[in-house]
Design a protein around this motif. Structure first.
Motif, short mmCIF file in Angstrom:
data_model
loop_
_atom_site.label_atom_id
_atom_site.label_comp_id
_atom_site.label_asym_id
_atom_site.label_seq_id
_atom_site.Cartn_x
_atom_site.Cartn_y
_atom_site.Cartn_z
N GLU A 147 1.05 -1.12 -0.08
CA GLU A 147 -0.35 0.37 0.03
C GLU A 147 0.79 1.07 0.13
OE1 GLU A 147 -2.68 -0.28 3.26
OE2 GLU A 147 -4.19 -2.22 2.56
N PHE A 148 1.75 1.26 0.68
CA PHE A 148 2.85 2.43 0.81
C PHE A 148 3.68 2.55 -0.56
CE2 PHE A 148 6.77 4.15 0.67
CZ PHE A 148 7.06 5.42 1.80
N ILE A 149 4.01 1.66 -1.55
CA ILE A 149 4.70 1.48 -3.12
C ILE A 149 3.83 2.51 -3.75
CG2 ILE A 149 5.86 0.85 -4.47
CD1 ILE A 149 7.22 0.92 -2.04
N MET A 150 2.23 1.75 -3.56
CA MET A 150 1.04 2.20 -4.59
C MET A 150 0.79 3.60 -4.42
SD MET A 150 0.71 0.10 -6.54
CE MET A 150 1.30 -1.24 -6.86
N ASP A 151 1.15 4.33 -2.62
CA ASP A 151 0.55 5.44 -2.47
C ASP A 151 1.80 6.61 -3.12
OD1 ASP A 151 -1.65 4.39 -1.15
OD2 ASP A 151 -1.02 4.77 1.15
N ILE A 152 2.99 6.04 -2.44
CA ILE A 152 3.88 7.32 -2.98
C ILE A 152 4.13 7.10 -5.15
CG2 ILE A 152 4.86 6.73 -1.21
CD1 ILE A 152 7.42 5.07 -2.30
N THR A 153 2.94 6.22 -5.41
CA THR A 153 3.82 5.70 -7.36
C THR A 153 2.22 6.54 -8.02
OG1 THR A 153 2.72 4.23 -6.86
CG2 THR A 153 5.60 4.35 -6.60
N GLY A 154 1.41 7.10 -7.02
CA GLY A 154 0.02 7.78 -7.86
C GLY A 154 -0.81 5.78 -8.30
N GLY A 155 -0.72 4.87 -7.60
CA GLY A 155 -1.24 3.55 -7.64
C GLY A 155 -0.78 2.81 -8.86
N ARG A 156 0.46 3.16 -9.56
CA ARG A 156 1.10 2.51 -10.50
C ARG A 156 2.04 1.15 -9.87
NH1 ARG A 156 2.24 7.51 -11.48
NH2 ARG A 156 4.48 7.63 -10.97
N GLY A 157 3.25 1.20 -8.90
CA GLY A 157 3.55 0.62 -8.45
C GLY A 157 5.33 1.18 -8.92
N ALA A 158 6.33 0.69 -8.60
CA ALA A 158 7.55 0.69 -8.42
C ALA A 158 8.02 0.79 -9.98
CB ALA A 158 8.60 0.36 -7.86
N ASP A 159 9.06 1.12 -10.66
CA ASP A 159 9.65 1.21 -11.68
C ASP A 159 10.17 -0.03 -12.04
OD1 ASP A 159 8.33 3.77 -13.76
OD2 ASP A 159 9.07 4.02 -11.52
N VAL A 160 11.56 -0.27 -10.82
CA VAL A 160 12.02 -0.98 -10.60
C VAL A 160 12.41 -2.03 -9.01
CG1 VAL A 160 14.32 -1.50 -10.68
CG2 VAL A 160 14.08 -0.39 -12.47
N VAL A 161 12.59 -2.84 -9.08
CA VAL A 161 12.82 -3.74 -7.68
C VAL A 161 13.46 -4.63 -7.74
CG1 VAL A 161 11.56 -4.89 -6.47
CG2 VAL A 161 9.86 -3.48 -7.28
N VAL A 162 14.69 -4.59 -7.22
CA VAL A 162 15.96 -5.11 -6.74
C VAL A 162 15.70 -5.85 -5.95
CG1 VAL A 162 18.76 -4.70 -6.76
CG2 VAL A 162 17.23 -2.77 -7.88
N GLU A 163 15.73 -7.22 -6.18
CA GLU A 163 15.65 -7.91 -4.81
C GLU A 163 17.34 -8.04 -4.47
OE1 GLU A 163 17.73 -11.54 -3.36
OE2 GLU A 163 17.62 -10.98 -6.05
N ALA A 164 17.53 -7.68 -3.23
CA ALA A 164 19.67 -7.82 -2.56
C ALA A 164 18.98 -8.54 -1.62
CB ALA A 164 19.48 -7.01 -2.60
N VAL A 165 18.81 -10.23 -1.42
CA VAL A 165 18.15 -10.87 -0.31
C VAL A 165 19.43 -12.17 0.00
CG1 VAL A 165 17.02 -11.74 1.87
CG2 VAL A 165 16.39 -9.29 0.46
N GLY A 166 18.08 -12.56 -1.54
CA GLY A 166 18.55 -13.66 -1.84
C GLY A 166 17.69 -15.02 -0.59
N SER A 167 16.42 -14.64 0.05
CA SER A 167 16.01 -15.70 0.30
C SER A 167 14.57 -16.53 0.23
CB SER A 167 15.63 -14.59 2.01
OG SER A 167 17.27 -14.55 2.52
N GLN A 168 14.24 -17.39 -0.03
CA GLN A 168 12.83 -17.68 0.14
C GLN A 168 11.92 -16.86 0.36
OE1 GLN A 168 11.77 -21.59 1.35
NE2 GLN A 168 10.70 -22.17 -0.56
N GLY A 169 11.06 -16.60 -0.18
CA GLY A 169 9.50 -15.89 -0.59
C GLY A 169 9.53 -13.88 -0.87
N VAL A 170 10.96 -13.53 -0.78
CA VAL A 170 10.92 -12.28 -1.34
C VAL A 170 11.00 -12.13 -2.92
CG1 VAL A 170 14.32 -12.81 -1.47
CG2 VAL A 170 12.61 -10.67 -0.98
#
Length: 361
Positions: A240-263
């Motif tokens: 909800e936070f990401i949608m709020d700050i992007t006008g409901g669109r979502g992020a342009d890029v998401v970077v996975e930097a964890v390497g854990s299951q579920g992320v």
């Protein structure tokens, strides 16, 4: 001449201090007196025997910087400068064969099946023996790409440029620097911190980091990121936070930097239609991810990009990023150890006490 090194002789057992004779150099080889070696999360996996590439015995350590002690024949850096004794250098940790399909046709040296990596798949039972950075000296192969560091900078600060920094540089290189307005980073470790720095440098107006360590999140915040504590928020609240700050669109890029299951399951849902998911954190298997390809991938027309290691170009980019922001990256170094304390350094990384541990020679 002798060199002390910390050697892994058996998985899940303490590294052993051993002494090696520095053999005469062959044409093109470079002998480096190490000043600092990074202790990477990948080193912990190798120590546990979780990386099938790891031969025994081995001197761990694929992140290193040092002073040129000797070299044989003419040697130049990647930008054509002649190498001299006393030069302060960093090098590309991987050596590709430059002959295979990946190297010659794909022009993707990071995919080379014959790729050799210091401290990862080069045993110290084979000449020139000093093949890892947990050592007083290392012998660089004639085909190693070398970078001269001309600035007066703390050696410990630049070691990670050759691994986590270069990997993240590779990730952003794959999307041709079109980072968009909003970048979300999953994980505030070294990879995540580099992702914040690269995203900001490449023009992202908002960078949001999701993580569970307040101290690590604070470093990301100091580098210009908005932070979300995953222990204080739910998956739905973060979305909800990401949608709020992007006008409901979502992020342009998401970077996975964890390497854990579920992320990945969470990260995919944070993207806008047409967005890009960059996965940088999986250095070993972590289990299956459950993704609804119709709803979360196909219908949104998103791109999922795996990122495997890096090449010389990316090490160059990461090194220059660090040199531009050395004081900011200094905060990433939370623990410093002597060479003989390598077991304590591995323990600090394994238990997540350290954000980044470095051996100083």
């Amino acid at each position: 001449m002798k060199s002390k090194a910390m050697v892994l002789t058996a998985f899940n057992q303490p590294l052993e201090l051993q002494e090696f004779t520095v053999s005469a150099l062959e044409e093109g080889q470079v002998l480096v007196k190490l000043k600092a070696a990074g202790v990477c999360g990948s080193d912990v996996h190798m120590w546990k025997g979780e990386d099938p590439r790891t031969p025994l015995p081995i001197i761990l350590g694929h992140e290193g910087v040092g002073i040129v002690a000797e070299f044989k024949g003419e040697k130049r850096t990647v930008d054509g400068l002649p190498l001299k004794e006393g030069d302060f250098i960093l090098w590309n940790r991987g050596i590709s064969c430059n002959q295979c399909f990946a190297c010659k046709v794909l022009r993707e040296p990071s995919l080379c099946q014959q790729r050799k990596v210091y401290g990862i798949n080069m045993s110290c039972s084979l000449p020139p023996y000093l093949n890892g950075c947990y050592s007083e000296y290392i012998v660089l192969n004639r085909d190693t790409d070398i970078f001269k560091i001309t600035q007066d900078v703390d050696p410990a600060v630049v070691v990670s440029a050759s691994c986590s920094g270069a990997t993240v540089a590779h990730a952003f290189d794959m999307i041709e620097h079109a980072v968009g307005d909003t970048v979300v980073v999953q994980g505030p470790g070294p990879l995540g911190i580099y992702a914040v720095a690269f995203a900001r440098k490449l023009g992202a107006s908002k960078v949001v980091v999701i993580g569970g360590s307040s101290s690590r999140l604070n470093i990301c915040k100091e580098m210009g990121a908005i932070t979300l504590d995953r222990h204080a928020t739910t998956v739905e609240q973060r979305r909800e936070f990401i949608m709020d700050i992007t006008g409901g669109r979502g992020a342009d890029v998401v970077v996975e930097a964890v390497g854990s299951q579920g992320v990945v399951e969470e990260g995919i849902k944070l993207l806008r239609s047409g967005g890009t998911y960059l996965s940088t954190g999986f250095a070993q298997p972590a289990g299956l991810e459950q993704i609804d390809f119709y709803y979360d991938v196909v219908r949104k027309n998103i791109r999922i990009q795996g990122v495997w290691v890096s090449d010389t170009r990316h090490t160059w980019q990461a090194l220059n990023l660090v040199l531009e922001n050395s004081e900011a990256f200094r905060k990433m170094i939370t623990h410093r150890f002597k060479l003989t304390e390598a077991n304590e350094a591995l323990s600090a990384m394994a238990t997540r006490q350290a954000l980044k541990a470095v051996l100083e020679m």
